[in-house]
Every structure is written in structure tokens, then in C-alpha cells.
Motif scaffolding. Structure first.
Motif, short mmCIF file in Angstrom:
data_model
loop_
_atom_site.label_atom_id
_atom_site.label_comp_id
_atom_site.label_asym_id
_atom_site.label_seq_id
_atom_site.Cartn_x
_atom_site.Cartn_y
_atom_site.Cartn_z
N VAL A 1 0.30 -1.50 0.22
CA VAL A 1 -0.07 0.43 -0.07
C VAL A 1 0.92 1.17 -0.14
O VAL A 1 1.73 0.88 0.41
N ALA A 2 0.92 1.80 -1.29
CA ALA A 2 1.47 3.24 -0.76
C ALA A 2 1.13 4.23 0.11
O ALA A 2 0.06 4.70 0.52
N ILE A 3 1.98 4.81 0.86
CA ILE A 3 1.88 5.82 2.09
C ILE A 3 2.67 6.63 1.98
O ILE A 3 3.96 6.64 1.51
N GLU A 4 1.93 7.98 2.10
CA GLU A 4 3.13 9.35 1.84
C GLU A 4 2.51 10.21 2.57
O GLU A 4 1.48 10.57 3.73
N LEU A 5 3.62 9.85 4.67
CA LEU A 5 3.34 10.42 5.70
C LEU A 5 2.52 11.66 5.56
O LEU A 5 3.50 12.76 5.28
N GLY A 6 1.88 12.23 6.31
CA GLY A 6 1.58 13.67 6.55
C GLY A 6 1.17 13.99 5.03
O GLY A 6 0.19 15.25 5.27
N THR A 7 0.16 13.08 3.89
CA THR A 7 -0.75 13.21 3.32
C THR A 7 -1.80 12.80 3.14
O THR A 7 -1.79 11.75 3.30
N ALA A 8 -2.92 13.23 3.18
CA ALA A 8 -4.23 12.74 3.17
C ALA A 8 -4.19 12.14 1.62
O ALA A 8 -4.62 13.32 0.50
N THR A 9 -4.82 10.79 1.42
CA THR A 9 -5.28 10.52 0.11
C THR A 9 -6.33 9.52 -0.17
O THR A 9 -6.20 9.11 1.27
N LYS A 10 -6.27 9.40 -1.04
CA LYS A 10 -7.75 8.19 -1.18
C LYS A 10 -7.62 7.11 -0.33
O LYS A 10 -7.83 6.45 -0.12
N ILE A 11 -5.80 6.50 -0.76
CA ILE A 11 -5.75 4.87 -0.65
C ILE A 11 -5.71 4.59 0.92
O ILE A 11 -6.03 3.86 1.49
N SER A 12 -5.39 5.90 1.77
CA SER A 12 -5.26 5.77 2.90
C SER A 12 -6.08 5.91 3.55
O SER A 12 -7.38 5.24 4.45
N GLY A 13 -7.17 6.84 3.11
CA GLY A 13 -8.24 6.53 3.41
C GLY A 13 -9.13 5.25 3.52
O GLY A 13 -9.47 4.64 3.87
N TYR B 1 -0.84 15.26 10.80
CA TYR B 1 -0.80 14.90 9.84
C TYR B 1 0.74 15.74 9.46
O TYR B 1 1.52 16.02 9.05
N ASP B 2 0.72 16.81 10.16
CA ASP B 2 1.45 18.53 10.27
C ASP B 2 2.70 17.29 11.07
O ASP B 2 3.64 17.31 10.91
N ILE B 3 3.16 16.37 11.73
CA ILE B 3 3.87 15.90 12.76
C ILE B 3 4.05 14.34 12.45
O ILE B 3 4.83 12.91 12.75
N ALA B 4 3.47 13.62 11.59
CA ALA B 4 3.28 12.10 11.48
C ALA B 4 4.86 11.36 10.23
O ALA B 4 5.12 12.52 9.34
N GLY B 5 5.36 10.94 10.89
CA GLY B 5 6.72 10.65 10.44
C GLY B 5 7.59 11.12 10.94
O GLY B 5 9.06 10.69 10.83
N LYS B 6 7.53 11.98 11.95
CA LYS B 6 8.59 12.57 12.59
C LYS B 6 8.54 12.04 14.04
O LYS B 6 9.53 12.58 15.08
N ASN B 7 8.16 11.12 14.79
CA ASN B 7 8.24 10.48 15.92
C ASN B 7 7.96 11.68 16.62
O ASN B 7 8.92 11.73 18.36
N LEU B 8 7.05 12.19 17.13
CA LEU B 8 6.45 13.53 17.93
C LEU B 8 5.34 12.84 18.15
O LEU B 8 5.37 14.04 19.34
N ALA B 9 4.59 12.50 18.09
CA ALA B 9 3.39 11.97 18.36
C ALA B 9 3.09 11.84 19.71
O ALA B 9 4.59 10.44 20.03
N ASN B 10 2.16 12.57 20.76
CA ASN B 10 2.32 11.82 22.07
C ASN B 10 1.55 10.55 22.09
O ASN B 10 0.04 10.75 21.77
N PRO B 11 1.61 9.47 22.43
CA PRO B 11 0.32 8.38 22.87
C PRO B 11 -0.13 8.62 24.45
O PRO B 11 -1.16 7.59 24.21
N SER B 12 -0.59 9.70 24.96
CA SER B 12 -0.73 9.82 26.30
C SER B 12 -2.58 8.88 25.64
O SER B 12 -2.65 8.77 26.90
N SER B 13 -3.12 9.96 24.82
CA SER B 13 -4.42 9.66 25.02
C SER B 13 -4.82 8.74 24.18
O SER B 13 -6.08 8.46 25.16
N PHE B 14 -3.96 7.78 23.60
CA PHE B 14 -4.28 6.52 22.91
C PHE B 14 -4.08 4.97 24.42
O PHE B 14 -4.80 4.85 24.58
N ILE B 15 -2.99 5.54 25.13
CA ILE B 15 -3.39 5.00 26.64
C ILE B 15 -4.41 5.03 26.78
O ILE B 15 -4.71 4.02 27.76
#
Length: 346
Positions: free
Chosen positions: A85-97, A303-317
Motif C-alpha cells: 500500500v502506497a504510504i505518503e506520511l503527512g498527506t491525505a490520500t484516497k488510498i490511506s482513507g 498529518y503535520d507531525i506524521a513520520g517525525k516521531n513526535l506524536a504523544n501516545p498519552s491519549s491512546f493509552i
């Protein structure tokens, strides 16, 4: 599937180009998380491995092709697609949806079949996920269409639970949507959820006003006096502890919300704006009122921080632990209410 009492947590991986997979992987970097539950991700090992490589995350995963192959000491990935699957981190694409929808559909199907105990949904993009098979404004409406019950979106922390009387609808349609029947339905759903999902025996619920200053006796709108006030009075007459309407600005500004077990906002941003101002990063979205349990983090695709290892997992936890706790509370409630002697003497 080896026998265990651990709760099986299904996880839809969300938009492939966002931060969903990142926060999932970071959640399980600590191996102790596997002591609380058995995670099953609906996606593909190739997709997860791509994110791991880009992010430099070494969380080990275990690919399976059937839910019967789940290993309770590992992070399971149920492979529901084999293709690249084509992955384009930080971009909204039809495939990712498209693949976000596939992950969600598989997760919900397993939830319905009780092969998982709860479902946690990583963030989707509400635009690129739209298709002939997914024609909904969000997760909540999709879940209501596929599960039993009437849904209520509740944003929650340990101190605050805000439900929405109207959800993902244009602001221009809010006033016409606020009816006595809808208010009664949402109060009933929140009341029942507070009892069975949170263990609160006599819930106390606040309802917010539609208009500024509760309409100022008709000067700024008549909906509060004509619709909301008499409906709350009618509900309260049945013995439920329901109060309001309260003007939202003063209600949150004075911290009056701390006096209630649950709050019902009349429209989306009236509830979510103060909630995220007070709790962003540690809040949980819980879909109450349905036959099965679903939670999600309180953030979007990032999207603005996707792929940059900046996302905080606190809310998911928080979403993970909330789902586990609600599952236990609901099970306990069913056991108590199924035994009249336990109810009588508890």
C-alpha cells in the motif's frame, strides 16, 4: 487461541498517513502493557513494518491470518490485506482513507462477533474515508449503524464526561434538531451509561443551554425556555437527577462541571472546545449506548507531525485503559443486575 482471562483489545489503525500507527506502537513499547490486555491490530504486517522503520521504533509485532491464531503475550497484527500500500506520511490520500475504512470494518465485524472484547479506533480523516461503503460523518455514526443501541459520543477524563445531544451536523441545523424527544433519548443513554459503564448508582447530569445566557428569557432565542427547560423538568419528575440548562461559559469558567457525573452539550463545539482546552492529550472519546465498547484518543490524524516521531501516545493509552475499565464495569453491572439478591443487598 490459548486460554486466558486477559481482555482482547481490537485496534483499527486509522489513516495510514497519520500518527495512528505511531501512537499504537509507542503504547506497547513498554512490555508491561501486555499484562493488561491482548492487542489485535487490524491491518497488515508490511504496513506496520514501514512505520516502524521510518520512526525507528523497535516494538516487536506478531503477524497472524486468523483471529484464532492470537498469541496473548504478543502484539498481534491480523493481516487483512497482502498487497503493498502506497504510504505518503503527512498527506491525505484516497488510498490511506480506503485502507483506514478496511481496518475499521474488520474491527467492527470482529467486535460484533465477540472475537474481541473492545475496540479502540485510531484517528481517521472524515473526508478521504468517504466511499460507497462508508458514507458517515464519523466513527460514532458508523458504529451506531453497525451495532445495536443508540449512540452517544462522550468525551471523558477521570474528572469530566461531556456527551453531545447533537453530533457531527452543521451548526445551522442544531437548533431545529433540539427536540424534547432527542434530549430525553440522550439523557437516558448517558444516565444508563453512567450506571453500567462507570458504576455510578445515582448519576447527576447537567444539560447546557443552546443560546448564550440561556436565551435571556427570550431576548437571545426561545429554544431554552420553550424546549429545554420543560423537558428537563419532565425528566426530573421521574426521579433522575438532571439539572439545567446552564450557560456554557459560566458553567466551565466557574468549574461547576465538577459537581456533576456527566454533562450534555447541545452541539459539538460547545462540548469539545472546553473539553480539549481542559484535557487535551489525556482525554478519551467513548461511544456510549451501544451493545459493544469502543474508545479512541481525543486527537486527529496529526498529518503535520506524521513520520517525525513526535506524536504523544498519552491519549491512546488512556483510551486503552478506559476501554478495559468500562468492559469490567459493564460485566460487573450485568452480573449484579442479573442476580436480584445481589442488587438487593449490594
Amino acid at each position: 487461541m490459548d486460554k486466558t482471562d486477559k481482555i482482547i483489545v481490537g485496534i483499527s489503525i486509522g489513516d495510514l498517513n497519520g500518527i495512528g500507527i505511531e501512537v499504537i506502537l509507542k503504547t506497547f513499547e513498554d512490555k508491561r502493557m501486555l499484562e493488561f490486555c491482548t492487542p489485535v491490530l487490524f491491518g497488515a504486517t508490511k504496513t506496520i513494518s514501514y512505520h516502524k522503520k521510518v520512526l525507528g521504533i523497535e516494538t516487536p509485532v506478531h503477524g497472524i491470518t486468523s483471529i484464532n491464531q492470537v498469541t496473548h503475550s504478543k502484539i498481534n497484527i491480523l493481516n487483512i490485506w497482502k498487497e503493498e500500500v502506497a504510504i505518503e506520511l503527512g498527506t491525505a490520500t484516497k488510498i490511506s482513507g480506503e485502507y483506514a475504512a478496511k481496518s475499521l470494518a474488520s474491527g467492527v465485524e470482529h467486535l460484533k462477533n465477540n472475537t474481541i472484547d473492545v475496540l479502540i479506533t485510531a484517528p481517521i480523516n472524515k473526508e478521504n474515508i468517504q466511499s460507497e461503503t462508508f458514507n458517515f460523518p464519523g466513527h460514532t455514526e458508523y458504529l451506531e449503524a453497525n451495532l445495536e443501541g443508540k449512540s452517544l459520543m462522550i468525551l471523558m477524563t477521570s474528572e469530566l464526561r461531556i456527551g453531545l445531544i447533537t453530533g457531527h451536523i452543521p451548526i445551522a441545523k442544531v437548533a431545529e434538531s433540539i427536540t424534547p424527544e432527542l434530549i430525553k433519548s440522550k439523557v437516558e443513554t448517558m444516565y444508563n451509561s453512567l450506571k453500567q459503564d462507570f458504576g455510578i448508582n445515582k448519576p447527576k447530569i447537567a444539560v447546557l443551554s443552546l443560546n448564550p445566557h440561556c436565551g435571556d428569557k427570550g431576548v437571545i432565542g426561545k429554544e431554552d425556555d420553550d424546549i429545554i427547560v420543560p423537558t428537563i423538568a419532565e425528566i426530573a419528575a421521574t426521579g433522575k437527577l438532571v439539572f439545567g440548562p446552564y450557560a456554557a461559559d459560566g458553567f466551565f469558567g466557574s468549574e461547576t462541571y465538577k459537581q456533576f457525573d456527566g454533562v450534555l452539550a447541545t452541539y459539538h463545539d460547545q462540548g469539545l472546545a472546553p473539553f480539549k482546552a481542559l484535557s487535551f492529550g489525556k482525554g478519551v472519546n467513548f461511544t456510549a449506548g451501544l451493545s459493544h465498547i469502543r474508545t479512541s484518543p481525543d486527537h486527529g490524524t496529526g498529518y503535520d507531525i506524521a513520520g517525525k516521531n513526535l506524536a504523544n501516545p498519552s491519549s491512546f493509552i488512556e483510551a486503552l485503559f478506559s476501554a478495559i475499565e468500562i468492559f469490567k464495569k459493564r460485566k460487573e453491572y450485568k452480573e449484579l443486575t442479573g442476580n436480584p439478591l445481589l442488587v438487593r443487598y449490594s
